[in-house]
Design a protein around this motif. Structure first.
Motif, PDB file in Angstrom:
ATOM      1  N   GLY A   1      -1.455  74.835  10.337  1.00 39.53           N
ATOM      2  CA  GLY A   1      -0.031  75.586   9.999  1.00 39.53           C
ATOM      3  C   GLY A   1       0.424  74.878   8.599  1.00 39.53           C
ATOM      4  O   GLY A   1      -0.227  74.516   7.773  1.00 39.53           O
ATOM      5  N   GLU A   2       1.708  74.999   8.922  1.00 37.24           N
ATOM      6  CA  GLU A   2       2.393  74.297   7.468  1.00 37.24           C
ATOM      7  C   GLU A   2       2.246  73.020   7.220  1.00 37.24           C
ATOM      8  O   GLU A   2       2.050  72.448   6.032  1.00 37.24           O
ATOM      9  N   LYS A   3       2.101  72.024   8.151  1.00 38.88           N
ATOM     10  CA  LYS A   3       2.241  70.685   7.980  1.00 38.88           C
ATOM     11  C   LYS A   3       0.770  70.179   8.053  1.00 38.88           C
ATOM     12  O   LYS A   3       0.184  69.187   7.392  1.00 38.88           O
ATOM     13  N   TYR A   4      -0.096  70.777   9.029  1.00 38.54           N
ATOM     14  CA  TYR A   4      -1.362  70.082   9.014  1.00 38.54           C
ATOM     15  C   TYR A   4      -2.348  71.253   8.773  1.00 38.54           C
ATOM     16  O   TYR A   4      -2.217  72.532   8.956  1.00 38.54           O
ATOM     17  N   SER A   5      -3.599  70.861   8.123  1.00 38.80           N
ATOM     18  CA  SER A   5      -4.504  71.667   7.893  1.00 38.80           C
ATOM     19  C   SER A   5      -5.965  70.880   8.059  1.00 38.80           C
ATOM     20  O   SER A   5      -5.797  69.691   7.985  1.00 38.80           O
TER      21      SER A   5
ATOM     22  N   MET B   1      -8.446  66.134   8.480  1.00 39.52           N
ATOM     23  CA  MET B   1      -7.141  66.788   8.769  1.00 39.52           C
ATOM     24  C   MET B   1      -6.143  66.088   7.894  1.00 39.52           C
ATOM     25  O   MET B   1      -6.057  64.900   7.603  1.00 39.52           O
ATOM     26  N   PHE B   2      -5.452  67.275   7.100  1.00 36.20           N
ATOM     27  CA  PHE B   2      -4.455  66.907   5.988  1.00 36.20           C
ATOM     28  C   PHE B   2      -2.921  67.191   6.567  1.00 36.20           C
ATOM     29  O   PHE B   2      -2.835  68.174   7.242  1.00 36.20           O
ATOM     30  N   MET B   3      -2.311  66.051   6.226  1.00 33.43           N
ATOM     31  CA  MET B   3      -0.906  66.059   6.657  1.00 33.43           C
ATOM     32  C   MET B   3      -0.112  66.033   5.508  1.00 33.43           C
ATOM     33  O   MET B   3      -0.245  65.190   4.658  1.00 33.43           O
ATOM     34  N   GLU B   4       0.732  67.283   5.219  1.00 35.09           N
ATOM     35  CA  GLU B   4       1.569  67.390   3.982  1.00 35.09           C
ATOM     36  C   GLU B   4       2.454  66.257   3.750  1.00 35.09           C
ATOM     37  O   GLU B   4       2.350  66.050   2.612  1.00 35.09           O
ATOM     38  N   SER B   5       3.257  65.779   4.905  1.00 33.23           N
ATOM     39  CA  SER B   5       4.188  64.489   4.479  1.00 33.23           C
ATOM     40  C   SER B   5       3.994  63.655   5.523  1.00 33.23           C
ATOM     41  O   SER B   5       3.886  64.345   6.663  1.00 33.23           O
ATOM     42  N   LEU B   6       4.450  62.464   5.496  1.00 37.77           N
ATOM     43  CA  LEU B   6       4.425  61.441   6.483  1.00 37.77           C
ATOM     44  C   LEU B   6       5.979  61.235   6.886  1.00 37.77           C
ATOM     45  O   LEU B   6       6.748  60.591   5.654  1.00 37.77           O
ATOM     46  N   GLU B   7       6.376  61.459   7.842  1.00 42.98           N
ATOM     47  CA  GLU B   7       7.688  61.057   8.268  1.00 42.98           C
ATOM     48  C   GLU B   7       7.618  59.877   9.462  1.00 42.98           C
ATOM     49  O   GLU B   7       6.593  59.747  10.023  1.00 42.98           O
TER      50      GLU B   7
END
Length: 1478
Positions: free
Chosen positions: A1082-1086, A1098-1104
């Protein structure tokens, strides 16, 4: 309507039309049809018979039964009117007329002679309608059925009907068996009262109680059986069972034919008379009241004759007692086939001597001859072999005559002639055969084929129907034509149906029967099309077609036209345009080899040519039957002073095998002679007529209709002398009684001093009683040979004296009997300790251990046996050297003896112990040499992918008779509830169903008919636990990871989670989980999954902050699963969040691998180890290593370009196997990647290399040389580990002096020296490509063969004829030499030339000079030698021996390859690296 009349045997022609059929004939055949025309056939009796015919007056109703008169107005019969009805209807009509005539009054008889011809013609028969006749017939049949049912019911109500005579519901069947097999007859008998049954052999009552060792009779619930044990040739007879009760008797007959081993005079067990002497049946002849005994004396021995000579075989026969006017039946057999007197065979019986004379010997007369004497009490027989040698040939080098010419599938104008190839081909291979025919009654021979036929069968056409022919065959080779064979039996050219009719209806005197036929006209009917057209036989010389005649063919016969059509065209061409054929068989010649044809047939007669039949499937012209493969291993063993037993392994997948020819050669002579001139189908033959003391070798070749196979490999040399010598002239050595218990005695004996060089396989024991000082007759104790040198003799009489004698047996036969022992009284011992154990033998012999087994003593003493002690000593040591193996008694009957010295022979003995003490030691075992045979394998435990546990044992020495015999704790396995045994080829496995503690024990396996191949596996508790753990892992496998789940920060605040699996399939699935929740793209995970490299990202767009928790990658690949987790909790997550703003402008990440190490193979067969890296700087260090040893960064080996690291491995070999690693390191951090190229990993690389090599191979090409023909292909690279196979006609080619295969640089070749016609055919090279293999095929036949063969002859002739004195290298040098570093190399080449040529040596095309390293010699002008002392890898290369004189120059080339052992090579590499580091 067409009326035809046919008279059989009648000389009268004109009077036939005036004659009508008689009512009183045996049958009248009438056929009805829809038309008014019909056909009636009737037989008319002769005039003489008519005088006795009871002619009656006409009935009152005026049935028109016309009288037939001859020219003198005398009554000769009745006229049969024409009816359109069936045969059954005619029969009913005759019965009705007969009933009406019976009703006529007696007065009408007086008026019989008052009728004249005119009065008779006035009466006409009143015709009944068809419906009325059928109705009356049906009523009559229904009435008869009711009457029959009533009679049957009355019979059942009668008490007498309950009893009925015996009746065989199931009759015994006949059998044909080999010697020593058991036969059982079964039958079922019904009858009341219950019948009593008796069995007879040749009409002599069988007393099963008197011969319990031979017969067993059982009767249960009307089912009866007769069992004949261990059938011998004397049991060949007719067996009859007779059932008898008060209502009558019934019998059933069956025969038994016992086939003997057809090997020449094969030694057989000679049985003593009495107990087991079934030489004749001791039945009393009721006709004469005596029992006849037969003795055959002055027996003929193995005989030798030559073609054209006369041979006589004879024996003196004594039949006792003599009865006046009684003579026995004398029969002669050849190869179990009864002989009959003929022009070739004459028999004579003088009353006391039987003689068989073969007047004109031919090779067909060779075989095993048996004389059989039948008397009223039984029979006796004697057999010996007769050999027939070829007659001297008229021209040296021509083949000898073929043999066994036969005619098959004879038809009107066609017959198939078959024969067998001779044993001697002459100075060259047989090119083919000519078939000649001769009409019986003439002496003119006509050659049937213009060109020689290769196959040993040929269809002969153009015969004249009704004439008889005989045939003969001649063989031809380059030297000339052989003498003709013996002529065949005469054969008549006629249809098979006519031949069968004549056999079943022999000619008889004239009966004056007339057939009158009235049928529909058939003239002008065009025949229909034939059916069931098929290709019966197809060779490259001819094709044979067969079909069935058409159903519609008219009154006259039909003939046939055959048409052919080439595949791919629509043009049909008639083959026999000149003359149609009469037989439903046809042979087509002169077809183009390799082309495909379809065929069809048309029928024709005077009305025209019919429609064509359905065409056949396309048939390619070529030999469908391949030559048989060469027989397997040949074993020659001694037999007698003039004979040797030869046995061999049968040809594999041989089709239509005719038999085998055996050849013998005296060592050193180089001359091969045939042992048999008639092929034998067995795989064991006794070769007679040898010279005592000669060292001989043997070889075997198979033959079928296509020709001869290649000869087998030569056997080991064997000296011609007796196989088993006499036992010692003194008392039997070591023959002793070890136990006596009332009616039981246990005896032991020693091996014979002479075993003929062949292992003794068993023993036969005989016993006889002595009463009042007189010995009785010898009785056979054991009918089956025992392998141990002891035996328990039972059913003796207490306090009676007995003597024993023993015979040894090996594969050559049975020895003479030992001298009888002294008389031994049978009475019970009073000893309290146990007797000596028996049957000592060993298995699993290794250089430092073996397993000893034994059997318990027959006499246990006064208490049970509690254990055994084993003693050992070296074979050549004295008695004082005996020492114990075990300190404590072992309760089992086996013991593994360890601590042996390799190459030393040992002997063993065993003592048994009970509560009283230790008994006497057993007989000393035979000496056992402690050694591990080459190729020895052990039982291994295996767990398959499904977790199934099994024990596997492989054997590479299997023979056709070998079997795997498994045992547990060295006892034969009888309970298979816990496991199953699976055997395929040379591998056997025990598969456990549910492995548990119940299966603990020692599992051993022995392969029979081998040289002691055996092994064992001890399954203990620890091994059980280990196997169960592996089984659980296989049932529930885990996917291994090359790296666990890791995290890294990318630019712009992205986070990368990744791991790498070692190996996954294309079906592998990944589930991405965060805190037990599944993640999706999806938007956050690819997500990205490279299944080739096993890298999962697995790529995460930002880390919160909410991303704090556990990340998990769960893999599922079939049954295998794998899970890797990463925890981001607490400080780690906070720091990642705090670093995120800094990562965007200034990203500091260590060097890492984007793609891990993998491999690929270039088209040049270079193996490249590659990986992709990221975040590299100039100061980043790269380290390559193999097996933790650094690899030097050479320019041609290591490369780094476009973020790709490459390591080039050229010409990969086994030494390149290992664990490769590449490391990245700088001040930011480090990373590494590992690639395992050992075992499975290295094999995967090599499979890819093999694929590239195989696909780079060129098509097969042919090159002719002066020595022969070379078939070759080229590849880009050759590895010594590459499996390559050459095939000829789909059969594996074996290396020989004439046919060799090899590799020169990148060329794979097959050399055929001095090629012949046998070398034609399809050649295939199979290059392994990691899976199935790549095949390159060349059809060396037709134009390709002719061109190559002509070039070979031209080169050979030009070399020999134009320049006979040219300098040449004629032999001695190999093609390739592989030698270990440090060894010395010595090679010698044979030189020829006149004048003596100049000799020089070159290496890699540079001339060599003799020095301390190279020693070059040229001796006697014929031998040039090179010697290299202590070769090194520098000495590898291409060497040439160059010879030169004034007529020319020639070189002999060979390649030298020097290799270093793996262990030494590894040590050298380690030392070099160590020196470099220092």
């Amino acid at each position: 309507m067409v009326k035809s009349c046919q008279v059989f045997g009648s000389p009268v022609g004109s009077s036939v039309k005036k004659t009508a059929a008689l009512w009183s004939l045996p049958y009248i055949h009438m056929s009805s049809s829809v038309s008014d025309c019909c056909s009636i056939r009737a037989s008319v009796q002769s005039v003489k018979a008519l005088e006795e015919t009871d002619l009656r007056l006409l009935s009152k109703k005026g049935k028109s039964t016309y009288l037939a008169l001859d020219t003198d107005s005398e009554i000769i019969g009745y006229v049969v009117p024409v009816f359109r009805s069936s045969h059954a209807f005619a029969k009913e009509l005759l019965e009705s007329q007969e009933e009406e005539r019976k009703e006529e009054r007696i007065g009408y008889v007086a008026m019989r002679n008052l009728f004249t011809r005119e009065d008779i013609e006035m009466h006409r028969m009143e015709k009944k309608t068809r419906e009325k006749i059928i109705r009356e017939s049906a009523e009559r049949i229904a009435f008869s059925r009711k009457m029959h049912e009533k009679e049957e019911f009355q019979k059942k109500m009668n008490a007498d009907s309950l009893t009925h005579p015996p009746e065989f519901m199931v009759k015994p069947r006949s059998y044909t068996v080999w010697e020593n097999q058991t036969v059982t007859f079964h039958c079922t008998v019904a009858g009341w009262p219950k019948p009593r049954v008796a069995w007879y052999k040749n009409n002599v009552l069988i007393d099963a109680k008197a011969y319990p060792h031979k017969y067993r009779v059982e009767s249960n619930y009307n089912m009866h059986s007769l069992e004949i044990k261990n059938c011998a040739f004397e049991d060949t007879a007719q067996y009859r069972i007779s059932a008898l009760n008060i209502k009558g008797e019934s019998s059933a007959v069956a025969t038994v034919v016992v086939k003997m081993n057809l090997s020449a005079s094969a030694p057989r067990r000679s049985y003593p008379s009495s107990l087991s002497d079934c030489k004749w049946e001791s039945g009393i002849c009721p006709e004469y009241g005596v029992t006849f005994r037969t003795h055959i004396m002055d027996q003929f021995s193995v005989s030798f004759g030559r073609e054209g000579e006369t041979m006589s075989l004879g024996c003196t026969v004594v039949v006792y007692p003599r009865v006046k006017h009684y003579q026995p039946e004398v029969l002669w057999y050849r190869n179990a086939t009864l002989l009959k007197p003929s022009k070739w065979v004459r028999m004579h019986w003088s009353g006391d001597r039987a003689t068989l004379t073969l007047t004109h010997l031919n090779k067909e007369d060779e075989g095993l001859y048996t004389l059989r004497i039948n008397t009223k009490s039984g029979f006796d027989s004697y057999s010996a072999y007769a050999f027939v040698q070829d007659a001297d040939v008229e021209v040296d080098g021509v083949p000898v005559a073929p043999l066994d010419v036969r005619c098959q599938d004879a038809n009107k104008d066609y017959v198939v002639v078959t024969w067998k190839q001779p044993a001697v081909e002459g100075s060259s291979a047989i090119l083919g055969y000519f078939v000649d025919r001769c009409e019986v009654g003439s002496d003119r021979w006509v050659q049937c084929n213009d060109t020689p036929v290769k196959f040993a069968r040929f269809p002969v056409t153009g015969l004249v129907e009704g004439r008889s022919y005989v045939f003969r065959v001649r063989a031809i080779n380059y030297a000339g034509i052989s003498r003709p064979s013996r002529i065949s039996e005469p054969v008549v050219a006629m249809a098979p149906a006519e031949r069968a009719y004549l056999r079943s209806h022999p000619s008889a005197p004239w009966t004056a029967h007339i057939i009158v036929t009235e049928e529909e006209p058939t003239v002008g009917v065009v025949p229909g099309k034939p059916s069931d057209l098929a290709v019966l036989e197809a060779t490259k010389s001819y094709v044979v077609l067969g079909w069935k005649p058409p159903f519609q063919r008219g009154h006259e016969g039909v003939m046939y036209y055959v048409e052919k059509c080439v595949l791919g065209t629509d043009s049909w061409q008639r083959v026999n345009t000149g003359m149609p054929v009469k037989s439903p068989r046809f042979a087509l010649f002169d077809l183009a080899e390799g082309k495909a044809y379809s065929f069809r047939v048309r029928c024709c007669n005077s009305a025209g040519v019919g429609e064509p039949s359905d065409s056949t499937e396309p048939t390619t012209v070529g030999d469908k039957l391949d030559l048989p493969a060469a027989p397997g291993r040949v074993v020659a063993t001694r037999n007698t002073s003039t004979s040797v037993v030869v046995s061999w392994e049968a040809s594999q997948e041989a089709k239509q095998l005719v038999g085998y020819y055996i050849e013998v050669s005296v060592v050193g002579s180089g001359v091969w002679k045939p042992c048999n001139n008639k092929p034998v189908k067995v795989t064991r033959f006794v070769c007679h007529g040898l010279n005592t003391g000669d060292q001989c070798v043997f070889r075997v070749k198979a033959v079928n209709a296509a020709g001869y196979s290649q000869s087998s490999k030569e056997s080991d040399s064997v000296e011609v002398k007796a196989a088993i010598g006499e036992w010692d002239d003194s008392a039997p050595a070591g023959f002793r009684v070890v136990e006596k218990v009332r009616d039981i005695m246990v005896v032991e004996w020693d091996q014979p001093k002479f075993s003929g060089g062949v292992e003794v396989t068993g023993y036969f024991l005989d016993v006889r009683s002595i009463k009042e000082g007189k010995p009785g007759q010898w009785h056979e104790v054991n009918t089956k040979a025992v392998s141990i040198r002891s035996y328990k003799v039972e059913n003796l009489k207490e306090n009676v004296l007995y003597q024993f004698q023993v015979r040894a047996v090996n594969m050559a036969g049975v020895s003479t009997a030992s001298k009888a022992t002294v008389a031994i009284e049978c009475k019970e011992y009073t000893i309290t300790v146990p007797g000596p154990p028996v049957g000592l033998h060993v298995t699993e012999v290794r250089k430092n251990s073996l397993v000893l087994l034994w059997e318990p003593p027959e006499f246990q003493g006064r208490s049970n046996i509690t254990g055994y002690y084993v003693d050992i000593k070296e074979a050549d040591a004295g008695d004082e050297a005996w020492r114990g193996v075990n300190e404590k008694a072992v309760p089992s009957k086996y013991l593994k003896v360890t601590g042996l010295k390799g190459g030393v022979s040992y002997v063993f003995r065993v003592c048994a112990q009970n509560l009283v003490g230790v008994g006497h030691p057993s007989q000393v075992s035979a000496p056992i040499l402690a050694q591990t045979r080459p190729g020895t394998t052990e039982i291994v435990a295996d767990v398959d992918d499904n977790g199934i546990i099994s024990l596997v044992f492989e054997c590479s020495e299997m023979t056709a008779e070998s079997q795997f015999v498994w045992s547990k704790n060295y006892e034969k396995i009888t309970d298979y509830s816990r496991f199953t045994v699976q055997t395929a080829g040379g591998k056997s496995r025990v598969v456990f169903k549910d492995l548990s503690v119940e299966d603990l024990g020692i599992y051993s396996c022995v392969v029979t008919h081998t040289d002691g191949v055996s092994s064992s596996y001890a399954l203990d508790e620890e091994g059980l636990k280990h196997l169960l753990d592996i089984s659980h892992q296989h049932k529930f496998p885990i996917i291994p990871f090359a790296s666990e789940l890791a995290v890294e920060l990318l630019d712009k605040g992205r986070v990368r989670f990744w791991l790498q699996a070692e190996k996954v399939s294309a079906n592998c699935q990944v589930d991405y989980v965060f805190n037990n929740m599944s993640l999706s793209h999806g938007e956050k995970y690819s997500m990205h999954f490279d299944k080739n490299t096993g890298i999962i990202e697995m790529f995460m767009e930002s880390l919160e902050l909410e991303d704090e928790g556990t990340f998990c990658f769960h893999l599922v690949d079939g049954k295998a699963t794998g899970t890797s987790s990463l925890v981001l909790i607490g400080e780690g997550t906070v720091r990642l969040v705090e670093w995120r703003p800094l990562l965007v402008p200034h990203l500091h990440i260590s060097p890492h691998f984007v793609e891990y190490l993998t491999f690929k193979v270039t088209p040049e067969c270079n193996v490249l180890l590659t990986c992709k890296v990221g975040n590299m700087r100039k100061d980043t260090e790269i380290f390559w290593s193999k097996d933790e040893q650094d690899i030097e960064e050479e320019e041609e080996k290591v490369d780094f370009k476009d973020e790709i690291l490459t390591l080039n491995i050229s010409k990969i070999s086994r030494k390149d196997a290992g664990v490769y690693q590449v490391k990245l390191r700088d001040d930011r951090g480090k990373d590494k990647s590992i690639l395992n190229l050992t075992d499975q990993g290295f094999q995967e690389v090599m499979n890819e290399v093999f694929r590239v090599i195989a696909n780079s191979s060129t098509e097969l090409q042919v090159t002719s040389t002066a020595e022969g023909i070379i078939i070759h292909t080229s590849v880009v690279f050759y590895s010594e580990e590459l499996p390559i196979g050459w095939l000829h006609k789909d059969s594996k080619i074996s290396q020989s002096d004439r046919v060799q295969s090899g590799v020169t640089e990148e060329q794979l070749w097959l050399k055929i020296k001095e090629p012949t016609e046998k070398d034609k055919g399809k050649y295939t090279i199979n290059i392994f490509d990691g899976k199935d293999g790549v095949k390159r095929v060349l059809d060396l036949s037709g134009q390709v063969w002719e061109t190559a063969y002509e070039e070979f002859q031209r080169l050979g002739n030009s070399c020999l004829l134009l320049c006979p004195d040219r300098a040449r290298v004629i032999g001695g040098l190999p093609d390739v030499v592989t030698i270990q570093e440090g060894k010395s190399l010595n090679l010698t080449g044979n030189i020829w030339g006149n004048p003596v040529p100049e000799v020089s040596w070159t290496k890699n095309e540079k001339q060599l000079v003799a020095d301390e390293h190279y020693s070059l010699k040229f001796e006697a002008g014929k031998f040039a030698s090179i010697a290299i002392a202590a070769v090194t890898t520098v000495d590898s290369g291409k060497y040439s021996l160059v010879v030169k004189n004034q007529y020319g120059t020639e070189s002999g080339n060979f390649t030298v390859s020097v290799y270093i052992p793996e262990s030494e090579e590894a040590e050298e590499e380690g030392a070099e690296k160590k020196d470099k580091k220092e």
